[in-house]
Write a protein that holds these residues in place. Structure first.
Motif, PDB file in Angstrom:
ATOM      1  N   SER A 109      21.963   2.933 -36.140  1.00 41.39           N
ATOM      2  CA  SER A 109      20.802   2.292 -35.416  1.00 41.39           C
ATOM      3  C   SER A 109      21.167   0.630 -35.767  1.00 41.39           C
ATOM      4  CB  SER A 109      19.305   2.012 -36.103  1.00 41.39           C
ATOM      5  OG  SER A 109      19.749   1.407 -37.447  1.00 41.39           O
ATOM      6  N   ASP A 110      22.723   0.532 -35.351  1.00 44.37           N
ATOM      7  CA  ASP A 110      23.429  -0.787 -35.970  1.00 44.37           C
ATOM      8  C   ASP A 110      23.568  -1.128 -34.177  1.00 44.37           C
ATOM      9  OD1 ASP A 110      25.063  -2.806 -35.128  1.00 44.37           O
ATOM     10  OD2 ASP A 110      27.135  -1.821 -37.232  1.00 44.37           O
ATOM     11  N   PRO A 111      23.355  -2.627 -33.609  1.00 46.45           N
ATOM     12  CA  PRO A 111      23.449  -2.307 -32.028  1.00 46.45           C
ATOM     13  C   PRO A 111      25.126  -2.392 -31.857  1.00 46.45           C
ATOM     14  CG  PRO A 111      22.398  -4.263 -32.961  1.00 46.45           C
ATOM     15  CD  PRO A 111      22.866  -3.295 -34.345  1.00 46.45           C
ATOM     16  N   ALA A 112      25.641  -2.416 -32.664  1.00 45.76           N
ATOM     17  CA  ALA A 112      27.305  -2.009 -32.044  1.00 45.76           C
ATOM     18  C   ALA A 112      27.757  -0.663 -31.625  1.00 45.76           C
ATOM     19  CB  ALA A 112      28.435  -2.625 -33.329  1.00 45.76           C
ATOM     20  N   LEU A 113      27.018   0.510 -32.454  1.00 46.84           N
ATOM     21  CA  LEU A 113      27.410   1.956 -32.193  1.00 46.84           C
ATOM     22  C   LEU A 113      26.657   1.682 -30.603  1.00 46.84           C
ATOM     23  CD1 LEU A 113      28.151   4.377 -32.795  1.00 46.84           C
ATOM     24  CD2 LEU A 113      25.962   4.731 -33.103  1.00 46.84           C
TER      25      LEU A 113
END
Length: 249
Positions: free
Chosen positions: A114-118
């Motif tokens: 759920s990391d926005p960087a993913l």
């Protein structure tokens, strides 16, 4: 009986094995052991379980089908193409989240998903590959499926899924533990196991084909895989024994 079962045969023989893609890194050393002990040579073809099942239904001349779940062998049984009315479970798979070491995700956890960087996540096609089905089930169980679906990079099978994430075509991948434990992926990245209760057990099953001209030898290979030493060896390559308590066998 074991001595009789694994006794070397007088002449070299060749078996045609249809094997799920997650077995590509597992079977070669085990098949080499079989050949040394029995003189049975095995020609293995590695594809998604769905692709192999379709090939068998279309008349491909395999002797033994080893799938990555129980449903595809059952399809072969239902079509009257197997020599038994039940598939034989031979191992249990594990789903893992894998990233390259040079990715931004050094401390890997389920929260990485759920990391926005993913931006991209490789998974296998759920219609063709049992590990893809497990990946979708896991993400739905974790309430992450809808937000991650636009980021999916879909691969045809689990081996291709590992290639996508290892090559950088996806930032992370939900792959098999058998892929994560290959020499290349151990050198290039790291992984965590997905929560075991987030997806149905990946119980892998096999059937001997009814029209095989080498049915006796095909059963020898299956019994070899189910022998205690080989079941223990499977763990080295990322597969649990078929008779783990949760499988019910």
């Amino acid at each position: 009986m074991a001595l009789l079962l694994f006794a070397p045969l007088a002449m070299a023989q060749s078996l045609r094995l249809a094997a799920a893609a997650d077995l590509q890194s597992v079977l070669p050393p085990i098949l080499a052991q079989l050949e040394r002990q029995t003189h049975i040579h095995v020609d293995a073809s590695y594809q998604s379980s769905a692709t192999l099942a379709t090939q068998i239904q279309n008349g491909a001349p395999f002797d033994l089908f080893m799938a990555a779940d129980m449903s595809f062998p059952q399809r072969i049984i239902s079509e009257g193409l197997a020599d038994a009315d039940k598939a034989v479970p031979y191992a249990r798979g594990t789903l893992v989240l894998w990233v390259r070491d040079d990715s931004p995700f050094r401390q890997l956890s389920v929260h990485t998903l759920s990391d926005p960087a993913l931006k991209t996540l490789a998974i296998a096609n759920a219609e063709h590959a049992p590990y893809g089905r497990a990946a979708e089930a896991s993400l739905k169980s974790l309430c992450l499926y809808d937000q991650l679906k636009p980021k999916f990079v879909i691969a045809e099978n689990i081996a291709q899924t590992a290639q996508y994430v290892d090559s950088g075509n996806a930032q992370a991948g939900l792959i098999s533990l058998t892929s994560a434990l290959t020499e290349r992926l151990r050198a290039n990245g790291h992984y965590i196991a997905m929560p075991r209760d987030s997806y149905p057990p990946i119980l892998q099953g096999a059937v001997v084909l009814k029209n095989s001209s080498n049915r006796t030898q095909a059963h020898q290979l299956l019994e070899f895989l189910l022998s205690s030493p080989i079941q223990k060896e499977l763990a080295v390559y990322g597969l649990e024994p078929a008779n783990t308590p949760e499988t019910g066998h």
